[in-house]
Each structure stands twice: as structure tokens, then as C-alpha cells.
Design an enzyme around this catalytic site. Structure first.
Site, mmCIF file in Angstrom:
data_model
loop_
_atom_site.group_PDB
_atom_site.id
_atom_site.type_symbol
_atom_site.label_atom_id
_atom_site.label_comp_id
_atom_site.label_asym_id
_atom_site.label_seq_id
_atom_site.Cartn_x
_atom_site.Cartn_y
_atom_site.Cartn_z
ATOM 1 N N TYR A 90 83.970 88.411 45.608
ATOM 2 C CA TYR A 90 82.575 88.415 45.170
ATOM 3 C C TYR A 90 81.920 87.154 45.709
ATOM 4 C CZ TYR A 90 78.303 88.104 42.575
ATOM 5 O OH TYR A 90 76.965 87.982 42.272
ATOM 6 N N LYS A 93 77.572 76.830 40.526
ATOM 7 C CA LYS A 93 77.917 76.955 39.107
ATOM 8 C C LYS A 93 78.096 75.629 38.349
ATOM 9 C CE LYS A 93 79.090 81.732 38.734
ATOM 10 N NZ LYS A 93 79.435 82.551 39.880
ATOM 11 N N TYR A 128 71.967 93.085 36.107
ATOM 12 C CA TYR A 128 72.642 94.386 36.208
ATOM 13 C C TYR A 128 72.280 95.298 35.042
ATOM 14 C CZ TYR A 128 75.377 91.665 39.487
ATOM 15 O OH TYR A 128 75.751 90.865 40.517
ATOM 16 N N ASP A 140 84.657 79.938 49.435
ATOM 17 C CA ASP A 140 83.639 80.055 48.403
ATOM 18 C C ASP A 140 84.263 79.536 47.106
ATOM 19 O OD1 ASP A 140 81.953 80.797 46.377
ATOM 20 O OD2 ASP A 140 81.581 82.820 47.128
HETATM 21 C C1 LIG Z 1 78.631 83.256 40.954
HETATM 22 C C2 LIG Z 1 79.201 83.303 42.307
HETATM 23 C C3 LIG Z 1 78.371 83.396 43.453
HETATM 24 C C4 LIG Z 1 76.874 83.535 43.352
HETATM 25 O O1 LIG Z 1 76.254 82.438 42.771
HETATM 26 P P1 LIG Z 1 74.758 82.591 42.170
HETATM 27 O O2 LIG Z 1 74.421 81.213 41.723
HETATM 28 O O3 LIG Z 1 74.860 83.583 41.063
HETATM 29 O O4 LIG Z 1 73.884 83.079 43.270
HETATM 30 C C5 LIG Z 1 78.973 83.400 44.692
HETATM 31 N N1 LIG Z 1 80.313 83.304 44.820
HETATM 32 C C6 LIG Z 1 81.130 83.204 43.759
HETATM 33 C C7 LIG Z 1 82.606 83.073 43.966
HETATM 34 C C8 LIG Z 1 80.613 83.217 42.463
HETATM 35 O O5 LIG Z 1 81.426 83.147 41.411
#
Ligand SMILES: *Cc1c(COP(=O)(O)O)cnc(C)c1O
Length: 428
Positions: free
Chosen positions: A143, A277, A15, A248
Site C-alpha cells: 500500500y 505519518k 472510503y 516506503d
Molecule cells: C499511510 C501510508 C501512505 C499514504 O500516506 P497519506 O499521508 O495517507 O497520503 C503511503 N504509504 C504507506 C506505507 C502508508 O502507510
């Protein structure tokens, strides 16, 4: 050109405007909770490097697992071939995951795992002859990553919808569940937000493949914590309309919220879950999309007969080895106590920020501490102060927050919370 000058002229950062990238710290070593600048300055990584390094950096068990794997086989394709690192990690995941989620698709990054989950949902619906069910519902403030389809379910205002106006597929946005975690749950559907979901399902249920959201904690969309009852109710309502539920858990998975998965706060199991992550403890990019036998077999009955996805580096052995070691540390370690202690200490030490004039809210859940300001925060201030305070913070929007490694000591955590309160108070 010095290395930093080269970086400023040629390398893109997240970004960032390439013409004006702003200051950078040059880090050449990271160990435990510390980042070491090339000039020797050291800073506590209060961000766990974007929420990944839960056991601290360069954990000896993770790096040695990766090293022995490197000696044997850095990579082979996963089509037609398999290997122990993938199998071992799979076993660990099946042991840990909520009951019923036991079919694992490995992929490269969180965003890809979100893409995979959305493709799974659409293919599953098609397999059941529901050929119009290819749209998605989500809640505002979410997100889900930066790739194309993931971006379409990010918050329409704070995400990139404005920028990519017209280019993103239209999805269906519900209001963010307004009852906060810890507040009383009002039964009135007009007050608890379920009315909007019921209306959407009644109107568009025939077109919805899935409801996708971050359970309980919305991360990059604003560090917002909402009532798990919303999810319990949504589960039953979506079932009635054959709408799958995708959680997610890329940010929340593996203990961050005080439970192994945020889904555990609600006591429900989604149809599909995205993980990333912390999966490798912050050692290498990796992610997984997991689902139930029922969904996986359903997809197998679709027109294609197979699930149509297969990344080149799928199940990369180095990443699988890192993942296995990271999950072993979790399974055998004391993360529950560590996270509970971090939570207690943050509740006490961040509380004084509540009285500061610019502060809108202070909230803590598990190893997530947030001081929400009334105005947006300039991250360059925290950036400049970091070598002085010895704490690496990277605020975004109105949030000064931390997600420290679980191994942080009380003394180190005290320095993090002091730096956050000082930043909130503008004591520069
Ligand atoms: C970081 C994140 C993503 C994206 O993961 P990347 O490894 O950066 O592509 C998707 N969803 C959530 C909730 C996140 O925190």
C-alpha cells in the site's frame, strides 16, 4: 440538523459511501492515549489515529513548538525563501536517517511523498540517458497511498486496480516475499522468492526505474511481516540492473517496528525513502522524501536541470516545528524500551487469540499487534463497542490490529489486547 446529522448529510469520510456513511463518534478532545467523545465517553486510541500519534495526542512539547511558531510565522513560500523550522527539522532528520540519506524534500502527505519518490527515480534515470526506464516494480500486498501514481503500485487485488481498470499505468508485480520474518531463510531462489525478481530484472530491467516497496512490514495491504533477507538480496540484484530502490517507510519509520527504520532490520540503505505519518507525532499532515547526494546530484544533471516538483505549502513552518519537536522527543526519549515492552506484553496477551476458532494467525512486531481472522471483519462491531470497552479499534479486511502510542501504560495496553481478543472471539 444536529452536528452529527450535518456530518452524515454533507461530509465525506475516508472510503465511505456518502449515502450510507455509518455511525460516527463525535470527538472534541484528544490527550495522551485518550480520545474524548463530546458526551464524555473516553476511548484509548489503539490506532494512534492511523499510526501517527506515537507520543500520544496533544503532546505539550509539540503543541507549544507549534504555538510559538504560529506567533512568528504560520507560513511562507519555500521558493527562494527558507526558515529555521525547516533547517532545524532537516538537521534532526540527517542525524537520524540511515547513513547516506541526507537530501530532504519536504511535502504535504505520505501519498505526495510517494509521487515525489517515483518522479525522482524517473528523472534520475533520464539524467543518465536511460530514457526507457520509467516503469516500476513492486511486491504484491503493498500500500503506497491513494494518489494516482502511488495507487498504481498498490496491491492489484486489494488496491483499487479493479475499480480503475485500464486507467492506471501498468507496473510489475512480484509475489509477496513468502518467507516470513522470524522463519528460516531458504537459500533456494525458487523457495525464497528471489527467482521471480531475477526473472523480472532479466526481462524488464531496461524498463525499470525503481523497485518500490514497504520494507519488512506491509501495513494497509494486510499487516504482513516478511524476511529482511529478501531486501538484502534485492538490493544487490537491483544494483546490477541500475534499478533504484525506494523504501516506503511512511508507516514503519520512527520506531514502530522496534528499530528506528524498518530498513535497519535488513541493514541496508535504499536510494530513496518516503517518510510521513509519525513525522509530526500525529499533530499535522506532513511528509518527506529523502535521498542520497548521488541521486540528488544525478537529478540535477537531467535535461530539466532541476527536480520538477514544488508544493505550495512545501516545508510549512508549523509542520516543521511539530516535526522537530516530535523527533526531539524520540531522540531524547526512551522509545526503544517503550516499544520493546509493548512488544513483550502484546506477545503474551494476544497469544490466547490463537486458539479461537475464527483466528488464522497472531503476530507481533515492535508496537504492532495483529490478530488475523479467517473471514473479513465488520468494522462496525468494533465501532459500536468502543465506548463500552473504552478502546478505539478500527479493523480492516481480516485484521484486528493495534498500533498504540508508545506512551501507552501496561494497564491501558492490557485493555487494548483484551478488547482485541474479545472482538476476535465474537464475545459481544
Ligand atoms: C499511510 C501510508 C501512505 C499514504 O500516506 P497519506 O499521508 O495517507 O497520503 C503511503 N504509504 C504507506 C506505507 C502508508 O502507510
Amino acid at each position: 440538523m444536529t452536528p452529527l446529522e450535518f456530518d452524515a448529510h454533507h461530509l465525506w469520510h475516508p472510503y465511505t459511501n456518502v449515502a450510507d456513511p455509518g455511525a460516527m463518534h463525535l470527538i472534541d478532545r484528544a490527550e495522551g492515549v485518550y480520545l474524548y467523545r463530546e458526551d464524555g465517553a473516553k476511548m484509548i486510541d489503539a490506532m494512534s489515529s492511523w499510526w501517527c500519534a506515537i507520543h500520544g495526542h496533544k503532546h505539550p512539547e509539540i503543541t507549544s513548538a507549534m504555538q510559538s511558531q504560529l506567533e512568528k510565522m504560520p507560513h511562507v513560500m519555500f521558493g527562494g525563501l527558507t526558515h529555521h523550522p525547516a533547517i532545524d527539522l532537516g538537521r534532526r532528520m540527517v542525524d537520524m536517517l540511515p547513513e547516506g540519506l541526507d537530501r530532504i524534500f519536504y511535502c504535504d502527505s505520505g501519498s505526495v511523498s510517494v509521487e515525489v519518490s517515483m518522479k525522482m527515480a524517473v528523472q534520475y534515470q533520464m539524467a543518465h540517458g536511460r530514457t526507457r526506464k520509467f516503469e516500476f516494480a513492486t511486491i504484491r500486498g503493498g500500500y503506497h497511498g491513494d494518489t494516482w501514481k502511488a495507487m498504481s503500485v498498490c496491491d492489484p487485488v486489494t488496491g483499487m486496480h479493479g475499480l480503475f481498470r485500464g486507467a492506471l499505468s501498468i507496473q510489475h508485480f512480484l509475489p509477496r516475499p513468502q518467507v516470513r520474518l522470524g522463519d528460516d531463510w531458504p537459500e533456494d531462489p525458487a523457495l525464497n522468492g528471489l527467482e521471480a525478481l531475477e526473472r523480472l530484472l532479466a526481462d524488464k530491467g531496461n524498463h525499470l526505474a525503481a523497485l518500490i516497496l514497504e520494507p519488512v512490514v506491509q501495513g494497509a495491504g494486510g499487516m504482513y511481516f516478511y524476511h529482511p533477507q529478501w531486501l538484502r538480496a534485492a538490493r544487490a540484484m537491483c544494483d546490477a540492473y541500475d534499478v533504484l530502490i525506494i523504501f516506503d517507510e511512511i508507516a514503519t519509520g520512527f520506531g514502530r517496528t522496534g528499530k528506528l527504520f524498518a530498513a535497519d532490520h535488513a541493514g541496508i540503505t535504499p536510494d530513496i525513502m518516503c517518510l510521513g505519518k509519525a513525522l509530526t507525532g500525529g499533530h499535522i499532515s506532513f511528509a518527506a522524501t529523502v535521498t542520497s547526494k548521488q541521486v540528488a546530484y544525478g537529478i540535477g544533471n537531467s535535461e530539466a536541470g532541476v527536480f520538477m516538483h514544488g508544493p505550495t505549502y512545501m516545508a510549512n513552518p508549523l509542520a516543521c516545528a511539530a516535526g522537530s519537536a516530535s523527533l526531539r522527543l524520540l531522540a531524547e526519549g526512551d522509545w526503544q524500551r517503550q516499544v520493546a515492552d509493548i512488544e513483550d506484553q502484546m506477545r503474551t496477551e494476544l497469544e490466547p487469540a490463537r486458539g479461537l476458532p475464527g483466528v488464522a494467525d497472531v503476530r507481533v512486531l515492535g508496537a504492532i499487534g495483529v490478530v488475523e481472522m479467517k473471514e473479513s471483519v465488520d468494522p462496525s462491531v468494533a465501532h459500536r463497542l468502543a465506548p463500552e470497552t473504552g478502546v478505539w479499534l478500527r479493523p480492516f479486511a481480516r485484521n484486528i490490529y493495534c498500533m498504540p502510542p508508545y506512551i501507552v501504560s501496561p494497564d491501558e495496553l492490557g485493555r487494548i489486547t483484551s478488547a482485541m481478543v474479545a472482538l476476535a472471539g465474537g464475545q459481544q
